[in-house]
Structures are given as structure tokens and as C-alpha cells.
Design an enzyme around this catalytic site. Sequence first.
Site, PDB file in Angstrom:
ATOM      1  CG  HIS A  56       2.755   0.306  -5.481  1.00 28.41           C
ATOM      2  ND1 HIS A  56       3.110   1.706  -4.623  1.00 28.41           N
ATOM      3  CD2 HIS A  56       3.376  -0.521  -4.857  1.00 28.41           C
ATOM      4  CE1 HIS A  56       3.911   1.057  -3.648  1.00 28.41           C
ATOM      5  NE2 HIS A  56       3.898   0.024  -3.627  1.00 28.41           N
ATOM      6  CG  LEU A  66      -1.123   1.654  -3.792  1.00 25.70           C
ATOM      7  CD1 LEU A  66      -2.410   1.559  -4.643  1.00 25.70           C
ATOM      8  CD2 LEU A  66      -0.457   0.414  -3.862  1.00 25.70           C
ATOM      9  CG  HIS A  67       5.092   4.695  -5.145  1.00 24.24           C
ATOM     10  ND1 HIS A  67       5.558   3.664  -6.057  1.00 24.24           N
ATOM     11  CD2 HIS A  67       5.437   4.114  -4.041  1.00 24.24           C
ATOM     12  CE1 HIS A  67       6.217   2.947  -5.783  1.00 24.24           C
ATOM     13  NE2 HIS A  67       6.464   3.037  -4.396  1.00 24.24           N
ATOM     14  CD  GLU A  68       2.341   6.824 -12.296  1.00 26.87           C
ATOM     15  OE1 GLU A  68       1.477   7.484 -11.445  1.00 26.87           O
ATOM     16  OE2 GLU A  68       2.247   6.049 -13.117  1.00 26.87           O
ATOM     17  CB  VAL A 100       8.592   3.816 -12.051  1.00 26.15           C
ATOM     18  CG1 VAL A 100       7.864   5.044 -12.325  1.00 26.15           C
ATOM     19  CG2 VAL A 100       7.850   2.733 -12.522  1.00 26.15           C
ATOM     20  CG  LEU A 138       8.438   6.653  -8.005  1.00 26.08           C
ATOM     21  CD1 LEU A 138       7.256   6.659  -8.657  1.00 26.08           C
ATOM     22  CD2 LEU A 138       8.715   7.891  -7.590  1.00 26.08           C
ATOM     23  N   GLY A 142       0.718  -1.073   0.183  1.00 19.96           N
ATOM     24  CA  GLY A 142       0.093   0.114   0.077  1.00 19.96           C
ATOM     25  C   GLY A 142       0.602   1.211   0.087  1.00 19.96           C
TER      26      GLY A 142
HETATM   27  P1  AMP Z   1       5.862  -2.576  -1.727  1.00 15.70           P
HETATM   28  O1  AMP Z   1       4.597  -2.046  -1.658  1.00 15.70           O
HETATM   29  O2  AMP Z   1       7.028  -1.779  -1.427  1.00 15.70           O
HETATM   30  O3  AMP Z   1       5.946  -3.998  -1.009  1.00 15.70           O
HETATM   31  O4  AMP Z   1       5.882  -2.933  -3.417  1.00 15.70           O
HETATM   32  C1  AMP Z   1       4.962  -3.726  -4.057  1.00 15.70           C
HETATM   33  C2  AMP Z   1       5.630  -4.124  -5.282  1.00 15.70           C
HETATM   34  O5  AMP Z   1       5.879  -2.730  -6.221  1.00 15.70           O
HETATM   35  C3  AMP Z   1       6.753  -4.843  -5.156  1.00 15.70           C
HETATM   36  O6  AMP Z   1       6.852  -5.788  -6.549  1.00 15.70           O
HETATM   37  C4  AMP Z   1       7.824  -3.683  -5.536  1.00 15.70           C
HETATM   38  O7  AMP Z   1       8.915  -4.402  -6.209  1.00 15.70           O
HETATM   39  C5  AMP Z   1       7.211  -2.995  -6.517  1.00 15.70           C
HETATM   40  N1  AMP Z   1       7.756  -1.650  -6.457  1.00 15.70           N
HETATM   41  C6  AMP Z   1       8.041  -0.711  -5.494  1.00 15.70           C
HETATM   42  N2  AMP Z   1       8.391   0.488  -6.042  1.00 15.70           N
HETATM   43  C7  AMP Z   1       8.592   0.335  -7.066  1.00 15.70           C
HETATM   44  C8  AMP Z   1       9.342   1.275  -8.123  1.00 15.70           C
HETATM   45  N3  AMP Z   1       9.888   2.331  -7.895  1.00 15.70           N
HETATM   46  N4  AMP Z   1       9.415   0.680  -9.417  1.00 15.70           N
HETATM   47  C9  AMP Z   1       8.783  -0.467  -9.923  1.00 15.70           C
HETATM   48  N5  AMP Z   1       8.295  -1.351  -8.904  1.00 15.70           N
HETATM   49  C10 AMP Z   1       8.261  -0.819  -7.646  1.00 15.70           C
END
Ligand code: AMP
Length: 281
Positions: free
Chosen positions: A37, A33-35, A176, A184, A31
Site C-alpha cells: 500500500h 496498511l503494509h509496504e 511488492v 505482501l 487498510g
Molecule cells: P487492499 O487493501 O488489499 O484492497 O489493497 C489496496 C491496494 O493495494 C490494491 O490496489 C492492491 O492491489 C494494492 N496492493 C495490495 N498488496 C499489494 C502488494 N503486495 N504489492 C502492490 N500492491 C498491493
Amino acid sequence: MELFKTISGVREWVKDQRQQGRKIGLVPTMGYLHEGHLTLMRWAKKSCEAVIISIFVNPTQFGPQEDYERYPRDLERDLRLAREVGVDAVFAPEVEEMYPPGYATYVEVEGLTEVLCGASRPGHFRGVATVVTKLFNIVQPDEAFFGLKDYQQAVVIKRMVKDLNIPVEIVTVPTVREEDGLALSSRNKYLTPEERRQALSLYRALKLGEELIRRGERRADKVREAMSREILSQPLARIDYVSVNDAETLKPVDEISGKVLLAVAVWIGSTRLIDNLVVEV
Ligand code: AMP
């Protein structure tokens, strides 16, 4: 868009989607969430007719001194963003739904989890592998989407799926970044403006490492030293690791050849940030 708090709710939805012949895509997240995700979700939308995301700050992947309690959470905002991207369902369980009293089973991936973030965060990948296995069993997706921002995590999950014969295709999505290069991350929210400025040193170090390799440097220690210097030029930066590893086995290398992973984990003030770049020679 449907919101489920229970495993049984998700299972019913999944059954219905299957009956309609839809391919199911899962995007696991914690959660806030950013660009990054949202990009995973857009990829999922492109190849799957039914997209479900999970929003769950998984306590088992945090160490006792880590930021589980203060990890940023904003479900209302997350739901709005997911809806805008066209996500079909959100699974946002409470901790008790995933780990009821008496919970006792964990998934351990050996080797790959003993280096990099696994070395500095004992038990982290055990928590990740466990929760992802549970999500795979709950949703039984055709495809699941992971970001290369967490490169080691993607490698560990691929290994696990292969070893445990879990019938899901793992799709990895490039990192990203902000326009200036900062990857991010939900944790970027912790940074003060000054820390945000110094956090750019992670990406600068990675690009410097890449540049040295492009110019012919093949000694990993030379690359690591230059990257470390770049990071340590920032007064608020403290290095957890600066590493040059084989991009597949994740083993540290001395001589650079083939595909290598440049990976950094750095404390900027009280925030631990990670980033990486794969370089092929
Ligand atoms: P998290 O919420 O941090 O557990 O991330 C969830 C999913 O989003 C994971 O597969 C992360 O690798 C992916 N994710 C997080 N940040 C980025 C990013 N900047 N660029 C691409 N994927 C991301």
C-alpha cells in the site's frame, strides 16, 4: 494530514485542492496498511500534488462466508503510516456513509469478472466495481493507483473506467514482495509461522511456471500441472485455481504465446492467498 469520515468533508477538501490547481491522486485501500500500500502512495506522491487514500473494508465485495468480520483493522496505525509517507488526506467512512439505508445501485463488469477470482468469489468484482465507482465520483481524482498483486482487479477497473467514460487515469504498480518472495497482503496476518512457510509455495510455483515457459514449454496444461504439483507438495495447501490466461482478455489459454498471466489462488489452512506473474514470450 486530514482525516475525513464523511463524503461532504472529502468534497470540500477536493474543491479546495482543485482551486489551488493541484493534481489529485487517489489510492483506494481496505487498510491494515503494509509496504505494498505504501508503495502505491509513494507513486501517487511522485505524480500528484495532493494525495488522498481511502481506508474502507467494503462489505459488498465479501461473500457471506468470507472474512469481512475478521478482516484486520487498525486505523490508528494506518494513519501514522500514511502520515509518514506524506499522504495529504485520508477518507475512512463508516459503512452507513457509503451504503445508507435504501442503497440499491451496483456496477457490473461482464466477461472479465467471470474467470479466476470472479469464478470462485461470485459478486466480488461487482462489489469492487461499485465501491471504486463511488470513490471516483466522490474524489474525482486525476489519477488512481492500483497494485498488480490484484491483477484481475486492475484489468476490471481499467475496463470499467473506459466503458463508463470516467475521467481518471489508472496507474498500476508492480507487486511488492517480502525478501523471500511472498507477496505482501493484509491477510498474511492470519498465517501461523508454519502456514507462512508453506505460503511461499505460491511464489515458487509462479517462478517454476515462468522458468518452464522460458525453457520453451508452450502447453499451458503442462505449466499448470507443474505449478499445481509444487503447491500441493505443501500439506496445508489446497488449490482454488492455478491458471494460465491471456494477460489482456484474461481468457484461459491452451497454447502459450504473447503475454500470459500465471495466476494462483490457494488456501493455506483457512487463509485464501492469491498471487500472479506476467510472462512474455
Ligand atoms: P487492499 O487493501 O488489499 O484492497 O489493497 C489496496 C491496494 O493495494 C490494491 O490496489 C492492491 O492491489 C494494492 N496492493 C495490495 N498488496 C499489494 C502488494 N503486495 N504489492 C502492490 N500492491 C498491493
